[in-house]
Motif scaffolding. Sequence first.
Motif, PDB file in Angstrom:
ATOM      1  N   VAL A 125      -3.702 -48.503 -42.515  1.00 20.03           N
ATOM      2  CA  VAL A 125      -5.110 -48.923 -42.504  1.00 20.03           C
ATOM      3  C   VAL A 125      -5.883 -48.168 -41.425  1.00 20.03           C
ATOM      4  N   VAL A 126      -7.087 -47.739 -41.760  1.00 24.03           N
ATOM      5  CA  VAL A 126      -8.048 -47.247 -40.784  1.00 24.03           C
ATOM      6  C   VAL A 126      -9.021 -48.390 -40.510  1.00 24.03           C
ATOM      7  N   GLY A 127      -9.075 -48.854 -39.296  1.00 23.37           N
ATOM      8  CA  GLY A 127      -9.960 -49.964 -38.959  1.00 23.37           C
ATOM      9  C   GLY A 127      -9.443 -50.669 -37.717  1.00 23.37           C
ATOM     10  N   THR A 128     -10.203 -51.577 -37.201  1.00 22.09           N
ATOM     11  CA  THR A 128     -11.489 -52.044 -37.710  1.00 22.09           C
ATOM     12  C   THR A 128     -12.625 -51.523 -36.827  1.00 22.09           C
ATOM     13  N   LEU A 129     -13.848 -51.986 -37.077  1.00 22.45           N
ATOM     14  CA  LEU A 129     -14.959 -51.689 -36.177  1.00 22.45           C
ATOM     15  C   LEU A 129     -14.959 -52.642 -34.990  1.00 22.45           C
ATOM     16  N   ASN A 130     -14.744 -53.929 -35.262  1.00 21.76           N
ATOM     17  CA  ASN A 130     -14.886 -54.987 -34.254  1.00 21.76           C
ATOM     18  C   ASN A 130     -13.536 -55.419 -33.698  1.00 21.76           C
ATOM     19  N   SER A 137     -23.149 -53.086 -41.184  1.00 17.80           N
ATOM     20  CA  SER A 137     -22.630 -52.237 -42.258  1.00 17.80           C
ATOM     21  C   SER A 137     -22.915 -50.750 -42.030  1.00 17.80           C
ATOM     22  N   ASP A 138     -23.925 -50.438 -41.220  1.00 14.82           N
ATOM     23  CA  ASP A 138     -24.220 -49.024 -40.941  1.00 14.82           C
ATOM     24  C   ASP A 138     -22.999 -48.343 -40.331  1.00 14.82           C
ATOM     25  N   LEU A 139     -22.407 -48.982 -39.317  1.00 16.43           N
ATOM     26  CA  LEU A 139     -21.252 -48.389 -38.656  1.00 16.43           C
ATOM     27  C   LEU A 139     -19.998 -48.508 -39.518  1.00 16.43           C
ATOM     28  N   GLY A 140     -19.839 -49.640 -40.196  1.00 16.22           N
ATOM     29  CA  GLY A 140     -18.664 -49.836 -41.049  1.00 16.22           C
ATOM     30  C   GLY A 140     -18.607 -48.845 -42.193  1.00 16.22           C
ATOM     31  N   THR A 141     -19.767 -48.530 -42.745  1.00 13.73           N
ATOM     32  CA  THR A 141     -19.838 -47.556 -43.834  1.00 13.73           C
ATOM     33  C   THR A 141     -19.546 -46.151 -43.320  1.00 13.73           C
ATOM     34  N   GLN A 142     -19.988 -45.851 -42.107  1.00 19.13           N
ATOM     35  CA  GLN A 142     -19.650 -44.564 -41.501  1.00 19.13           C
ATOM     36  C   GLN A 142     -18.132 -44.388 -41.411  1.00 19.13           C
ATOM     37  N   ILE A 143     -17.440 -45.438 -40.976  1.00 19.29           N
ATOM     38  CA  ILE A 143     -15.976 -45.376 -40.866  1.00 19.29           C
ATOM     39  C   ILE A 143     -15.342 -45.121 -42.232  1.00 19.29           C
ATOM     40  N   ARG A 144     -15.764 -45.884 -43.231  1.00 21.46           N
ATOM     41  CA  ARG A 144     -15.210 -45.699 -44.578  1.00 21.46           C
ATOM     42  C   ARG A 144     -15.462 -44.294 -45.097  1.00 21.46           C
ATOM     43  N   ASN A 145     -16.690 -43.805 -44.946  1.00 18.66           N
ATOM     44  CA  ASN A 145     -17.027 -42.494 -45.476  1.00 18.66           C
ATOM     45  C   ASN A 145     -16.296 -41.367 -44.746  1.00 18.66           C
ATOM     46  N   GLY A 146     -16.150 -41.510 -43.425  1.00 17.72           N
ATOM     47  CA  GLY A 146     -15.376 -40.522 -42.681  1.00 17.72           C
ATOM     48  C   GLY A 146     -13.935 -40.475 -43.162  1.00 17.72           C
ATOM     49  N   ALA A 147     -13.351 -41.656 -43.394  1.00 14.16           N
ATOM     50  CA  ALA A 147     -11.977 -41.728 -43.905  1.00 14.16           C
ATOM     51  C   ALA A 147     -11.870 -41.114 -45.295  1.00 14.16           C
ATOM     52  N   GLN A 148     -12.895 -41.320 -46.122  1.00 14.41           N
ATOM     53  CA  GLN A 148     -12.873 -40.764 -47.483  1.00 14.41           C
ATOM     54  C   GLN A 148     -12.854 -39.232 -47.447  1.00 14.41           C
ATOM     55  N   LEU A 149     -13.609 -38.642 -46.523  1.00 13.20           N
ATOM     56  CA  LEU A 149     -13.588 -37.185 -46.405  1.00 13.20           C
ATOM     57  C   LEU A 149     -12.196 -36.677 -46.044  1.00 13.20           C
ATOM     58  N   LYS A 204     -23.456 -33.681 -47.557  1.00  8.55           N
ATOM     59  CA  LYS A 204     -23.379 -33.270 -48.959  1.00  8.55           C
ATOM     60  C   LYS A 204     -22.744 -34.348 -49.829  1.00  8.55           C
ATOM     61  N   THR A 205     -21.702 -34.997 -49.311  1.00 11.84           N
ATOM     62  CA  THR A 205     -20.947 -35.982 -50.089  1.00 11.84           C
ATOM     63  C   THR A 205     -21.657 -37.326 -50.189  1.00 11.84           C
ATOM     64  N   PHE A 206     -22.257 -37.776 -49.087  1.00 12.14           N
ATOM     65  CA  PHE A 206     -22.801 -39.138 -49.034  1.00 12.14           C
ATOM     66  C   PHE A 206     -24.320 -39.187 -48.901  1.00 12.14           C
ATOM     67  N   ASN A 207     -24.968 -38.024 -48.809  1.00  9.77           N
ATOM     68  CA  ASN A 207     -26.423 -37.969 -48.614  1.00  9.77           C
ATOM     69  C   ASN A 207     -26.845 -38.822 -47.430  1.00  9.77           C
ATOM     70  N   ASP A 208     -26.096 -38.706 -46.357  1.00  9.85           N
ATOM     71  CA  ASP A 208     -26.347 -39.485 -45.145  1.00  9.85           C
ATOM     72  C   ASP A 208     -25.914 -38.638 -43.955  1.00  9.85           C
ATOM     73  N   GLU A 209     -26.553 -38.836 -42.811  1.00 14.41           N
ATOM     74  CA  GLU A 209     -26.173 -38.089 -41.615  1.00 14.41           C
ATOM     75  C   GLU A 209     -24.923 -38.704 -40.996  1.00 14.41           C
ATOM     76  N   ALA A 210     -23.986 -37.870 -40.614  1.00 17.23           N
ATOM     77  CA  ALA A 210     -22.774 -38.348 -39.938  1.00 17.23           C
ATOM     78  C   ALA A 210     -23.115 -38.809 -38.532  1.00 17.23           C
ATOM     79  N   GLN A 211     -22.516 -39.929 -38.133  1.00 17.92           N
ATOM     80  CA  GLN A 211     -22.654 -40.444 -36.779  1.00 17.92           C
ATOM     81  C   GLN A 211     -21.274 -40.440 -36.117  1.00 17.92           C
TER      82      GLN A 211
END
Length: 384
Positions: free
Chosen positions: A96-101, A38-50, A290-297
């Motif tokens: 659709v933006v995806g997938t990871l796998n 989920s770490d990588l999957g959430t990165q994808i979702r959050n990047g798309a949200q921006l 700023k948006t997700f309080n997480d470091e972008a990867q």
Amino acid sequence: MKKSALSLSILAALALGTASAQTTVKIATLSPLSGGQSDLGTQIRNGAQLAVNEYKAQFQKLGMNLQLVAYDDQADPATGTAQARKIAADRQILAVVGTLNSGVAIPSSQALASSHVAMVSPANTANQVTDRGLSNMNRIVARDDAQGPAGANFITGNLKAKKVYILNDKTAYGEGLAKEVEKALRAKNIQVVANEGTEEKSDFSGIVSKIKLQRPDAIYFGGIYNQVGVFIKQLRDAGIDTPVVGGDGLDSSELATIAGTGANNIYFTTVAAPIDALPAAKVFAANFKKTFNDEAQGFGAFGYDAAKVVLQGILNAARANGNKVPTREQVEAAIRKGTFTGLLSGRVSFNSVGDRTAATLYVMNVQGGKYRLATRIPVKPARQ
């Protein structure tokens, strides 16, 4: 007072009328939002949200209310396919933006193909993802037949290994990558002592014992960080400091966390550039934090780029359609035939099967739990 209230009522009614005139247009993300990846999957979702946040105003000018809907595939092909069918059933979702796998992308894209829902992957590397020739499947990253040889060249050229032990996680991604690495190593007359598949997640003692006996110069593991991190920890705990090399599935800050004090002498090729290797990513990284309080990867940046390709494709299709909401077929064609600029990873265009016409691979080194860029490798698909 009454006049003011009446004026407010009229303004409210006008605002409601404007809102109701807006047609809702959606894009979806499909990635693991729960479970071990989920770490990588959430990165994808959050990047798309921006990206969606940035494009909302452009869509509003065309009378469209842009939304992102996120679907959790749990890194599981069956779950991903079921989610893809839900996406196809929502006619407001245009792409659709995806997938990871890769193992999820292959059946999911097939499930979306008949509905002409375009996919743009920020992560899938297995050759079969695009080799099937689906008109809806595209990716902005390099393929395994580029990533595998790059890993093999690093093993022989940089690590000077003559004897290599290969592992894979028995998924389409891991097996495909391991196969390409083995092929490239054998072509260089390097001894491959094993290409072993394992679904083990917690106890690698049997494999570690075999590695201890074989004494390879390098180990290649085609797999994902949550499994490989545990393997590396147990390998180092057994006193084996042999270099471990992998693919982009290792590209997570969680790898070093899981490996702990064993997070040394690790290398991986990745299709998603580290943030500091993307000159244009400074503002993106600040907005992400700023948006997700997480470091972008890296996969956050490539999720953002994949979403921008999708959104520019939809806008191109809309303009060609008289500034009206385009059909899925129009979006699918606009994405495949388009040239997309202003992306963190550079210009994007696709060949006839949906591969990026020019991509870049990066080799990362993890030492003392710290990640640094070792080198970068420009690649082009064999088919243009």
